[in-house]
Motif scaffolding. Structure first.
Motif, PDB file in Angstrom:
ATOM      1  N   MET A   3       0.848  -1.197   0.000  1.00  0.00           N
ATOM      2  CA  MET A   3       0.000   0.000   0.000  1.00  0.00           C
ATOM      3  C   MET A   3       0.882   1.244   0.000  1.00  0.00           C
ATOM      4  O   MET A   3       1.952   1.251   0.579  1.00  0.00           O
ATOM      5  CB  MET A   3      -0.913   0.004   1.233  1.00  0.00           C
TER       6      MET A   3
ATOM      7  N   ASP B 158      -7.791   5.823   4.775  1.00  0.00           N
ATOM      8  CA  ASP B 158      -8.368   6.260   3.511  1.00  0.00           C
ATOM      9  C   ASP B 158      -9.438   7.319   3.770  1.00  0.00           C
ATOM     10  O   ASP B 158      -9.647   7.746   4.918  1.00  0.00           O
ATOM     11  CB  ASP B 158      -8.930   5.068   2.722  1.00  0.00           C
TER      12      ASP B 158
ATOM     13  N   ARG C  74      -5.513   1.962   5.637  1.00  0.00           N
ATOM     14  CA  ARG C  74      -4.940   1.422   4.398  1.00  0.00           C
ATOM     15  C   ARG C  74      -3.572   0.810   4.647  1.00  0.00           C
ATOM     16  O   ARG C  74      -3.142  -0.099   3.948  1.00  0.00           O
ATOM     17  CB  ARG C  74      -4.798   2.545   3.354  1.00  0.00           C
ATOM     18  N   TYR C  75      -2.892   1.346   5.664  1.00  0.00           N
ATOM     19  CA  TYR C  75      -1.543   0.859   5.943  1.00  0.00           C
ATOM     20  C   TYR C  75      -1.222   1.122   7.416  1.00  0.00           C
ATOM     21  O   TYR C  75      -1.668   2.119   8.010  1.00  0.00           O
ATOM     22  CB  TYR C  75      -0.498   1.573   5.073  1.00  0.00           C
TER      23      TYR C  75
ATOM     24  N   GLU D  14      -5.215  -3.614   8.406  1.00  0.00           N
ATOM     25  CA  GLU D  14      -5.682  -3.073   7.135  1.00  0.00           C
ATOM     26  C   GLU D  14      -7.157  -3.394   6.890  1.00  0.00           C
ATOM     27  O   GLU D  14      -7.612  -4.515   7.122  1.00  0.00           O
ATOM     28  CB  GLU D  14      -4.824  -3.623   5.993  1.00  0.00           C
TER      29      GLU D  14
END
Length: 643
Positions: free
Chosen positions: A1, A28, A34-35, A53
């Motif tokens: 990502m 996000d 997302r990471y 995640e």
């Protein structure tokens, strides 16, 4: 990502981030992860970043405490409102509290549209702690007091966001701290928003608030705290800092509630005992005259049945009176060492008939059960009352379980329950899977005359008399209930010392003993006095009556030599029965006495009965009760003289 749109998804960049001790993560536009680098994943309790995640803060932290944090992040994404860097205290997996500096940055795609947030959180504990040498002596002393105090101390900004706290505070609210992402807000801890708002307003108006009681949520359980607070204002007069000092008073609050309940029950008990006394006078007249009438109606079956119904109704009322006396602790009781297992088994058939076929009664008895010291008839009534209460909570049927076992209660357990002492106890559990009780109903469960049954179906005395019986036996009763989940009562009785079994005293007489002696009847209640005189005359006695203690003394002064026995009420206006008898015995020592009382034996002590060579007759009584009591009093007096 990717960490940013320029960085791409390079494996080298991710590997480098995974070696950092800083927390680095990306959310996000929907605020989902997302990471996350390995350091942050471990902080969240995950073995590697893949466990983070796609998930959100609500999966790891307390949702209520996230509101201000998430609102700030939404504003950053929507209109670019920056989030100033801030310090945050975090509890590590090993329980250590560390201070982190947190910075949040908006990420945009190639078109300049916001696509997420980058967060970097660095441990600055050492940097924020000034060198010891630079601290003044008073500052060091303050820090020691702050950190080592058993009271919970905190410093918050003007909005209530906690900026500093001591270990006692963090221990008290560790559950909320553990589930909170971002700074903890003190006002969010309040159970009632109105209480929090009231404290804010008082701080703004009064600056200092002392001895403020509040109910807060620690994260694990509600706690009651007593707090002193001070508001600090800036040059513009705006509240910009709050200091607070809290004491956890949850246990003392619980004990105070129990003590208040005990005092309320004692007051109601005194009222119940007084009502029962007057009630017993009425019942004595009703039962007595009905019994006399039944003897005189001849062979008319309809009339005899009607009088029998009067007697039956009065006897049921006498049972209600006994419950009132038991609740008021004014009913006589014969203490003995009881085997609760045996008592329950002896009652099993009665219990099953009382409960009905729709109730599945299960009895689980510990084979090594010790004995408890109590009155057998009261414990039997206690068992029946608990069974009937459970039955009424299961109108469509259900399961009722009786359990017994031996338990060792320690000091900590007993300190939270008034009246209990540490040691070995007999535990009796009664558990049903019925309707359960709401918090409002549970609050009044042991109050006399409180009932949830429809009019005419319950007196509200069943559980009140259970409570009184347990108290008389120096025990304690707890209960656990939830609406729709049933109720479990847990009773604790101190194990009694081994003792020889007590044989109940029973008198079996197939006839009414008659007499020819002269009886002085002293009774202030006119109907009871008339009834007693008629009964005694029917039994062959000569009767002289007096309406008060003073009148009784006058009769004895004029015709005392002819009186063979005195029958007197115990409680009378101005001069009570025992006080009158004491004066009579100065001139007529050893004169037999029968005390009559609507309060029963506890009002007339064993010492008074022994001193006055007296018998006790409890109201309501019938002719046979009176006849037997007169003869026992005369025999007692003869034996005392012979002895």
């Amino acid at each position: 990502m990717s960490v940013s749109s320029e960085a791409g998804r390079g494996a080298a960049a991710e590997a480098a981030l995974d070696h950092l001790t800083d927390f680095v993560y990306v959310k996000d536009a929907g605020l989902r992860y997302r990471y996350a680098n390995r350091a942050y994943a471990r902080f969240l309790g995950q073995a590697d970043p893949t466990g983070v995640e796609g998930r959100s803060d609500e999966d790891f932290f307390d949702a209520a405490s996230l509101a201000p944090l998430l609102e700030a992040e939404r504003r950053l994404l929507e209109d670019g409102t920056p989030i100033p860097a801030f310090d945050q205290k975090l509890e590590m997996p090993d329980g250590e509290i560390r201070r982190h500096a947190v910075a949040k940055f908006l990420l945009r795609d190639d078109a300049g549209i916001p696509e997420g947030i980058l967060v970097v959180s660095r441990d600055v504990t050492a940097e924020r702690s000034p060198p010891t040498g630079s601290e003044s002596r008073s500052r060091r002393l303050y820090r020691e007091l702050f950190e080592e105090s058993v009271a919970a101390h905190f410093v918050a900004d003007g909005l209530g966001t906690i900026r500093e706290s001591n270990p006692a505070f963090r221990t008290l609210f560790e559950g909320r701290i553990r589930r909170t992402s971002g700074p903890l807000n003190f006002f969010a801890l309040f159970s009632e928003a109105a209480d929090a708002q009231s404290l804010k307003e008082r701080l703004a108006a009064e600056t200092t608030v002392r001895n403020h009681h509040a109910r807060l949520h620690s994260g694990e359980r509600p706690v009651h705290v007593l707090g002193n607070y001070r508001g600090h204002f800036n040059a513009e007069g705006v509240l910009d800092r709050i200091t607070g000092h809290l004491l956890d008073v949850t246990q003392s609050h619980r004990l105070q509630e129990e003590l208040t309940q005990v005092q309320k029950m004692q007051s109601l008990g005194r009222l119940a005992g007084g009502v029962a006394h007057d009630f017993n006078n009425l019942l004595t007249s009703i039962l007595g005259f009905a019994t006399l009438l039944q003897r005189r109606v001849g062979q008319d079956p309809k009339a005899r049945d009607q009088v029998g119904e009067i007697i039956h109704a009065a006897e049921k009322a006498a049972g209600l009176s006994r419950q009132l006396l038991a609740f008021g602790r004014k009913q006589s009781h014969q203490l003995q060492d009881l085997d609760l297992n045996r008592l329950i088994l002896d009652l099993e058939q009665i219990l099953r008939r009382t409960l009905g076929e729709h109730i599945d009664l299960r009895i689980e008895l510990a084979p090594d059960l010790g004995t408890l010291r109590a009155d057998a008839s009261q414990i039997e009534q206690l068992v029946l009352n608990l069974a009937v209460n459970a039955r009424d909570a299961m109108p469509s049927g259900g399961r009722l379980v009786f359990r017994t076992r031996m338990v060792e209660l320690d000091e900590a357990f007993c300190s939270r329950r008034i009246g209990l002492s540490p040691g070995v106890h007999v535990e009796f559990e009664v558990e049903d899977n019925g309707e359960g009780m709401s918090a409002e109903v549970a609050e009044h469960v042991f109050e006399p005359f409180f009932t949830t049954k429809e009019l005419g179906r319950g007196t509200g005395l069943g559980l009140a008399s259970v409570y009184a019986t347990v108290q008389q036996a120096h025990g304690h009763i707890d209960f656990i209930t939830r609406p729709g989940k049933g109720t479990r009562f847990i009773l604790y009785f101190p194990e009694s010392a081994p003792a020889a079994p007590v044989r109940p005293r029973t008198t079996i007489i197939a006839y009414e003993p008659r007499g020819h002696e002269t009886v002085l009847v002293v009774e202030d209640e006119t109907s009871v006095r008339r009834l007693t005189c008629e009964m005694l005359e029917d039994l062959g006695y000569q009767v002289v009556a007096a309406a008060s203690g003073e009148e009784g003394l006058q009769v004895m002064a004029e015709a005392g030599a002819s009186v063979d026995v005195v029958v007197t009420d115990v409680v009378m206006p101005r001069l009570h029965g025992p006080d009158m008898v004491r004066q009579i015995h100065l001139r007529h020592p050893g004169l037999p006495v029968v005390y009559v009382s609507g309060f029963d034996r506890d009002i007339v002590s064993h010492e008074i009965l022994k001193r006055d060579h007296a018998e006790l007759l409890a109201k309501p009584f019938n002719r046979m009760n009176l006849a037997n009591c007169i003869r026992r009093a005369l025999r007692r007096s003869v034996n005392a003289v012979d002895g």
